[in-house]
Design an enzyme around this catalytic site. Structure first.
Site, PDB file in Angstrom:
ATOM      1  N   CYS A 196      37.989  43.991  45.773  1.00 33.62           N
ATOM      2  CA  CYS A 196      39.229  44.035  46.552  1.00 33.62           C
ATOM      3  C   CYS A 196      38.982  43.518  47.974  1.00 33.62           C
ATOM      4  O   CYS A 196      38.757  42.336  48.159  1.00 33.62           O
ATOM      5  CB  CYS A 196      39.812  45.448  46.543  1.00 33.62           C
ATOM      6  SG  CYS A 196      41.563  45.482  47.015  1.00 33.62           S
ATOM      7  N   HIS A 246      39.935  47.461  41.019  1.00 31.57           N
ATOM      8  CA  HIS A 246      39.217  48.719  41.163  1.00 31.57           C
ATOM      9  C   HIS A 246      39.027  49.335  39.771  1.00 31.57           C
ATOM     10  O   HIS A 246      39.803  49.082  38.850  1.00 31.57           O
ATOM     11  CB  HIS A 246      40.014  49.711  42.024  1.00 31.57           C
ATOM     12  CG  HIS A 246      40.197  49.272  43.434  1.00 31.57           C
ATOM     13  ND1 HIS A 246      39.174  49.222  44.339  1.00 31.57           N
ATOM     14  CD2 HIS A 246      41.314  48.879  44.107  1.00 31.57           C
ATOM     15  CE1 HIS A 246      39.633  48.822  45.516  1.00 31.57           C
ATOM     16  NE2 HIS A 246      40.927  48.594  45.394  1.00 31.57           N
TER      17      HIS A 246
END
Length: 498
Positions: A338, A422
């Site tokens: 991310c 994630h």
């Protein structure tokens, strides 16, 4: 059975999340329909529900303890700090504003109404709702517009149990002080105490518990022992050490240990991505804030962050950018997740989060990132190394890939990987395949354990929390509070009463 309970704490990280999850699991094992609730959460550790709402990761963990699917109503207000002065406000799972503390204060009456509606909705659908407070109920400077502690308790007629962390010291003073600072109306809701993280013989603690009951006219409802190695989904960075405090036991066939250095960014978010690595036998996970702490790593992980550009500047100030470039140039594995993935890009255009405009990235992946006003919240499913991979996305940055090899909606180039997903490492087959590739690139004789199941490990931890409540809390008293509500006739204890 029908009712609700609020679990508050003398401080942040006193054990509210643990006790809330434990009560949820204990009730669920008895066949009770139970749900968690936290009106307002401040955390960079979040999760995406099945319908695309962002909530605190702790509430997702508590929902798992209750054996139900997490939803936005369980955490109607989420604050995600981007700096010491400003936070993103997420309401019912969607971002609505970036505000300072004073601006946010003006929003609180409307947010309290939303929180009360969500709590009422959950109470209508579940037998029991176990609510978690935020910070301390004795933050008297914030009480007039509190929506998570005594403000919620009074508005929703909830009995309150206060948890104190004895491992920090001063637990009796903090418990008595918490009660003494509350108004008479608030004190009426505070019904008992739970001591958390106790080490030793509880008989040595009993005189103190007896005196606390005499001084406060509230009973002790349990003394919970210290349980090391739980690695539960924490709300903030106070419990980061819990992810990496286990010595590795060696790979599946007694081969070499795989060393992983995770850059501890100032605004680190979703650090639970590291949890699956830390529980893998034979993997040693360490936090790194200096270049020399990357020198012997077989894998360097750049995790997520709430402030990509600001944390990238921090990285450069400390010389970690050169260390990462050097490791990648020598063929050592680097993984960006991310915000960490965004840092690895050629350029970052940010007119949304930092408003810094065009910023050069680390240039280790052929990617250009542009921040969008709308936040991406998703639960993607894909495939890598022949394994099915499920994850979740929480980001404003949109990556345009200009080369390399596709990898989990991100990209791989040489020994550098990047993804917006994630939770990918929680997928056992994918994690093992990725670690095998990392070991090969690092020249390690590392063999992942073939039977490691992250979901089973997490479930076992939640069962330990249920055992903690069942074996060490006064469950009969907790049931009376849940079903009976706020006790009658609890005396007011003025400051300085002893």
């Amino acid at each position: 059975m029908n009712g609700a309970l609020l679990v508050a704490g003398t401080t942040s990280d006193a054990g509210k999340s643990v006790v809330t999850a434990g009560v949820c699991r204990w009730l669920a094992r008895q066949g009770v329909s139970v749900a968690p609730f936290k009106a307002q959460n401040m955390s960079l550790n979040s999760f995406v529900t099945a319908d695309g709402a962002e909530i605190g990761r702790a509430q997702a963990m508590q929902a798992a303890a209750a054996r139900i699917e997490p939803e936005a109503a369980m955490n109607p207000v989420l604050l995600k700090p981007g700096s010491d002065q400003r936070s993103q406000v997420v309401v019912l799972g969607q971002p609505v504003a970036e505000v300072g503390a004073l601006d946010y204060r003006e929003r609180k009456p409307a947010l309290l109404r939303i929180a009360l509606d969500c709590l009422a909705d959950l109470r209508g659908r579940y037998d029991v709702v176990v609510c978690e407070g935020a910070g301390s109920p004795a933050e008297i400077n914030l009480r007039d517009r509190d929506i998570a502690n005594m403000g919620l308790a009074v508005a929703a007629a909830l009995p309150v149990v206060v948890v104190g962390d004895i491992d920090r010291g001063g637990v009796f003073a903090s418990m008595y002080g918490t009660l003494a600072l509350l108004s008479a109306e608030d004190q009426r809701h505070l019904a008992g105490w739970i001591v958390n993280k106790f080490r030793g013989d509880v008989r040595l603690l009993k005189p103190g518990l007896d005196m606390l009951e005499q001084l406060t006219h509230r009973p002790s409802l349990g003394v919970l022992p210290m349980l090391p190695g739980l690695w539960l989904d924490a709300e903030d960075s106070l419990d980061l050490a819990g992810l990496v405090d286990r010595a590795p036991s060696g790979g599946a066939s007694g081969e070499e240990v795989l060393r992983v250095s995770v850059v501890r960014l100032p605004r680190l978010s979703n650090f639970t991505d590291i949890d699956a690595l830390a529980q893998e036998p034979g993997v040693l996970v360490r936090w790194a804030t200096r270049p020399e702490e990357l020198a012997d790593a077989d894998l360097v992980v750049l995790p997520g962050t709430r402030a990509t550009v600001a944390d990238l500047a921090w990285l450069r100030e400390r010389g970690l950018d050169a260390a990462l470039a050097g490791r990648a140039a020598e063929g050592w594995p680097v993984l960006g997740v991310c915000g960490g993935y965004q840092m690895l890009a050629l350029t970052i255009l940010d007119e949304v989060e930092s408003r810094a405009g065009a910023v050069p990235g680390l240039g280790l992946l052929p990617v250009r990132v542009e921040f969008a006003t709308a936040k991406t919240l998703a639960r993607p499913v894909g495939e890598a190394y022949g394994e099915t991979v499920a994850g979740y996305e929480i980001h404003h940055g949109v990556a345009a890939v200009e080369g390399g090899e596709p990898w989990l909606d991100g990209v791989r180039q040489g020994s550098v990987w990047g993804t917006t997903w994630h939770g990918a490492l929680e997928n056992d087959g994918f994690r093992r395949a990725f670690l095998r590739e990392v070991a090969t690139a690092a020249g390690r004789r590392f063999v992942p354990a073939p039977d490691t199941c992250f979901a089973a490990a997490r479930e076992e931890r939640l069962d330990r929390l249920g055992d903690l409540i069942e074996e060490h809390a006064d469950t009969a008293a907790l049931l009376r509070l849940i079903e009976g509500g706020v006790p009658d006739g609890l005396p007011f204890v003025p400051p300085g009463a002893p």
